[in-house]
Enzyme design. Structure first.
Site, PDB file in Angstrom:
ATOM      1  N   HIS A 101       0.870  -1.176   0.000  1.00 28.29           N
ATOM      2  CA  HIS A 101       0.000   0.000   0.000  1.00 28.29           C
ATOM      3  C   HIS A 101       0.910   1.231   0.000  1.00 28.29           C
ATOM      4  O   HIS A 101       2.038   1.185   0.492  1.00 28.29           O
ATOM      5  CB  HIS A 101      -0.854   0.080   1.265  1.00 28.29           C
ATOM      6  CG  HIS A 101      -1.784  -1.065   1.483  1.00 28.29           C
ATOM      7  ND1 HIS A 101      -1.368  -2.241   2.057  1.00 28.29           N
ATOM      8  CD2 HIS A 101      -3.113  -1.199   1.251  1.00 28.29           C
ATOM      9  CE1 HIS A 101      -2.406  -3.062   2.155  1.00 28.29           C
ATOM     10  NE2 HIS A 101      -3.472  -2.457   1.674  1.00 28.29           N
ATOM     11  N   ASP A 104       2.296   2.073   3.360  1.00 26.46           N
ATOM     12  CA  ASP A 104       3.216   1.070   3.910  1.00 26.46           C
ATOM     13  C   ASP A 104       4.651   1.518   3.686  1.00 26.46           C
ATOM     14  O   ASP A 104       5.518   1.330   4.543  1.00 26.46           O
ATOM     15  CB  ASP A 104       3.059  -0.286   3.205  1.00 26.46           C
ATOM     16  CG  ASP A 104       1.707  -0.915   3.365  1.00 26.46           C
ATOM     17  OD1 ASP A 104       0.991  -0.545   4.310  1.00 26.46           O
ATOM     18  OD2 ASP A 104       1.367  -1.793   2.546  1.00 26.46           O
TER      19      ASP A 104
END
Length: 439
Positions: A101, A104
């Site tokens: 993501h 992340d």
């Protein structure tokens, strides 16, 4: 950052005679199965989020893992340290792909401008890491569920400014995915649903979702992204009810908005079981609808009603799923991504490797067992025999539109039809499958 897994060598295939927990016993990347290597069949990936963004905390207690890159400090420096550790792990695990993501890999910052700047810098870092290691990106995505602004969703939010912020993240995440050579782009609607119907306009939210997905498609074609767009179904959690409940629900939504040729699905095993389906059912349904794209490989706990994201360890389940995939011709741009997390008591650095090695070995066994079922073809033959009547004159006539209800009724009376049920032989087929699995 200094080497984090310094006492762990690169994982290699040692075969079934090995008792080394840090070696593959079944996953041999170059071993040929049905004329193609295991590496090409399985297209394995490890995820960024559970492995490097979670410290082992749960709702009842603090983190149990030693994750230096998650400590307080300069956010960008910590993100670069996280990338160092992540790519060290991916490389030593000998896995060909990874997934992430946006947040992340990059600090979100305190404004949308900071987010854009940080993400651009970290995309440079990831690009360099990929060139250095040879690792590839299976898919990227945007996190539209963690920040409090998304408490009521992003695309389905009652606030158009939240919708706009989410659209901005998706645009930049897709741009980064394209730049990094990502083979797919995923959308998971974790907050795209409702908690109560008392304050929800279902028609309004569905229309918003339809517009959002059309904008995603428009941007994909505008930038020339050649990968697949994938929707990841899940019935609930964190919302009470999610709009992408299961594969069949997603298909109905896509048909409503004319998007059925633009999206496939990314099926997660634990999401399938939360929806009351088997993992095999969701994969077979996606294939039958022309929606199959990719897999998040994990498992849930049958006694628990939430998404536990445990590592897959059922050879029977995996064999039947891979059988469906092989029958359909295998993956195109998708693969098996380990959307999995350690148990919070598994705090040794080796545990992350051991868990993934187990998952990779179980998938390798499943691949070999599925290949045997393809070669023996006893399931295919049983299905063909069961539906053979539809290849006859009557069956072809019905499906070809040669009959209506009245003409069929006349035929039934004229021929005095008295059809008899023929055994489905479920138990025989179950025994034959077990003979392949267990000998």
């Amino acid at each position: 950052m200094a080497e984090y897994f310094k006492d762990i060598p690169k994982v290699k295939f040692e075969g079934t005679s090995s008792d080394n927990p840090l070696a593959f016993r079944h996953y041999n990347p170059e071993e040929l199965v049905l004329g193609k290597s295991m590496k090409e069949h399985l297209r394995l990936a490890a995820c960024y989020w559970h492995n490097f963004c979670w410290d082992g905390a749960d709702v009842f207690g603090a983190g149990t893992f030693n994750r230096p890159w998650l400590q307080a400090g300069d956010a960008m420096q910590r993100a670069k340290e996280k990338a160092d550790v992540a790519f060290e792990f991916f490389s030593k695990l000998n896995i060909p792909y990874y997934c992430f993501h946006d947040v992340d890999v990059s600090p979100e910052g305190n404004s949308i401008k900071e987010y854009i700047n940080n993400f651009a810098q970290m995309t440079d870092v990831l690009e360099a890491k990929q060139e250095e290691t040879g690792l590839k990106l299976l898919w990227g995505t945007a996190n539209l569920f963690s920040n409090p602004r998304y408490a009521s969703g992003a695309a389905s939010s009652p606030n158009p400014e939240v919708f706009t912020y989410g659209a901005t993240q998706v645009m930049h995440a897709m741009n980064a995915t394209k730049r990094l050579g990502g083979e797919n782009y995923v959308l998971w609607g974790g907050r795209e649903g409702y908690e109560t119907l008392l304050n929800t306009d279902l028609r309004q939210e569905r229309e918003q979702l339809g517009r959002f997905m059309n904008m995603v498609v428009e941007h994909k074609h505008k930038i020339g992204f050649k990968g697949l767009l994938l929707i990841e179904p899940k019935p609930q959690e964190p919302t009470k009810h999610q709009y992408d409940y299961d594969t069949a629900t997603v298909y109905g939504f896509l048909k409503q908005y004319g998007l059925e040729n633009e999206f496939k699905v990314n099926i997660e095993a634990n999401h399938a079981t939360l929806a009351g389906h088997s993992f095999q059912h969701e994969v077979a349904t996606a294939i039958s609808l022309g929606l199959f794209g990719s897999i998040d490989a994990n498992r849930g706990d049958p006694q628990l009603g939430w998404d536990t994201d445990q590592f897959p360890n059922s050879v029977e389940e995996l064999s039947l799923v891979i059988y469906e995939i092989l029958k359909a011709g295998g993956f195109t741009s998708g693969g098996f991504n380990f959307d999995t997390k350690l148990r919070r008591q598994s705090s040794d650095p080796q545990d992350m490797f051991i868990a993934h090695i187990g998952g990779m070995d179980h998938l390798a066994i499943g691949l070999k067992k599925a290949a045997l079922m393809i070669e023996n073809d006893f399931l295919g033959q049983a299905v063909s025999k069961r539906y053979a009547g539809w290849n006859g004159e009557l069956g072809k006539g019905i499906q070809g539109g040669d009959f209506n209800l009245e003409s069929l009724a006349n035929l039934c009376v004229d021929k005095n039809l008295q059809p008899k049920h023929v055994s489905g032989q479920q138990e025989l087929l179950e025994n034959k499958v077990n003979n392949v699995l267990y000998g």
